[in-house]
Design a protein around this motif. Sequence first.
Motif, short mmCIF file in Angstrom:
data_model
loop_
_atom_site.label_atom_id
_atom_site.label_comp_id
_atom_site.label_asym_id
_atom_site.label_seq_id
_atom_site.Cartn_x
_atom_site.Cartn_y
_atom_site.Cartn_z
N THR A 16 0.82 -1.21 0.00
CA THR A 16 0.00 0.00 0.00
C THR A 16 0.86 1.27 0.00
O THR A 16 0.47 2.27 -0.60
N ARG A 17 2.01 1.22 0.62
CA ARG A 17 2.90 2.38 0.61
C ARG A 17 3.36 2.68 -0.83
O ARG A 17 3.43 3.83 -1.23
N ASP A 18 3.64 1.62 -1.61
CA ASP A 18 4.03 1.81 -3.01
C ASP A 18 2.90 2.45 -3.80
O ASP A 18 3.14 3.32 -4.64
N SER A 25 2.80 10.72 -6.90
CA SER A 25 3.65 11.16 -8.01
C SER A 25 2.83 11.47 -9.27
O SER A 25 3.40 11.82 -10.30
N GLY A 26 1.50 11.31 -9.19
CA GLY A 26 0.65 11.73 -10.29
C GLY A 26 -0.02 10.61 -11.07
O GLY A 26 -0.73 10.89 -12.03
N ALA A 27 0.19 9.38 -10.68
CA ALA A 27 -0.45 8.28 -11.39
C ALA A 27 -1.93 8.18 -11.01
O ALA A 27 -2.28 8.36 -9.85
N THR A 28 -2.75 7.90 -11.99
CA THR A 28 -4.17 7.68 -11.71
C THR A 28 -4.35 6.27 -11.17
O THR A 28 -3.47 5.42 -11.36
N PRO A 29 -5.46 5.99 -10.51
CA PRO A 29 -5.69 4.63 -10.04
C PRO A 29 -5.64 3.61 -11.18
O PRO A 29 -5.11 2.51 -11.00
N ARG A 30 -6.15 3.99 -12.34
CA ARG A 30 -6.11 3.07 -13.49
C ARG A 30 -4.66 2.79 -13.90
O ARG A 30 -4.31 1.65 -14.22
N ALA A 105 -7.36 -1.50 -2.06
CA ALA A 105 -6.47 -0.63 -1.30
C ALA A 105 -6.52 0.80 -1.83
O ALA A 105 -6.50 1.76 -1.06
N LEU A 106 -6.59 0.94 -3.16
CA LEU A 106 -6.69 2.29 -3.74
C LEU A 106 -8.00 2.97 -3.35
O LEU A 106 -8.03 4.17 -3.11
N ARG A 107 -9.07 2.21 -3.27
CA ARG A 107 -10.36 2.78 -2.83
C ARG A 107 -10.28 3.24 -1.37
O ARG A 107 -10.80 4.28 -1.01
N ARG A 108 -9.64 2.44 -0.52
CA ARG A 108 -9.49 2.82 0.89
C ARG A 108 -8.64 4.08 1.02
O ARG A 108 -8.91 4.92 1.85
N MET A 109 -7.62 4.20 0.17
CA MET A 109 -6.76 5.38 0.21
C MET A 109 -7.53 6.63 -0.22
O MET A 109 -7.31 7.72 0.31
#
Length: 112
Positions: A16-18, A25-30, A105-109
Amino acid sequence: MISVASTLLAATAGRTRDFRVLRLSGATPRQVLLTLAAETCCVVTLGAALGLVVAAPALFGTAHGLREELGLPVELAVAWPWVAGVITGCLLVATAATVLPARAALRRMRRA
């Protein structure tokens, strides 16, 4: 396939840290999920290739030894459709076991 899935589920949960660094750094979840899927495909392909390279000498050696011992023509026969099916199954399971927990994990973030 069960061991592949359980290993990847545990490994993805610890990353999750990664994911957070990629998002910051600007990456979208997709993009994060596509990166993980591509990484998984590379790992499964490399693992399959190394497995075939390791198994080939033993298979050829066994065929040669039987040919010498029996004095009969012994041909090496590999069921390639089955091999391809197993590799494809591992690829599908590994991708699902990586992307689905990462998506959660991305949804929780996003909520936090």
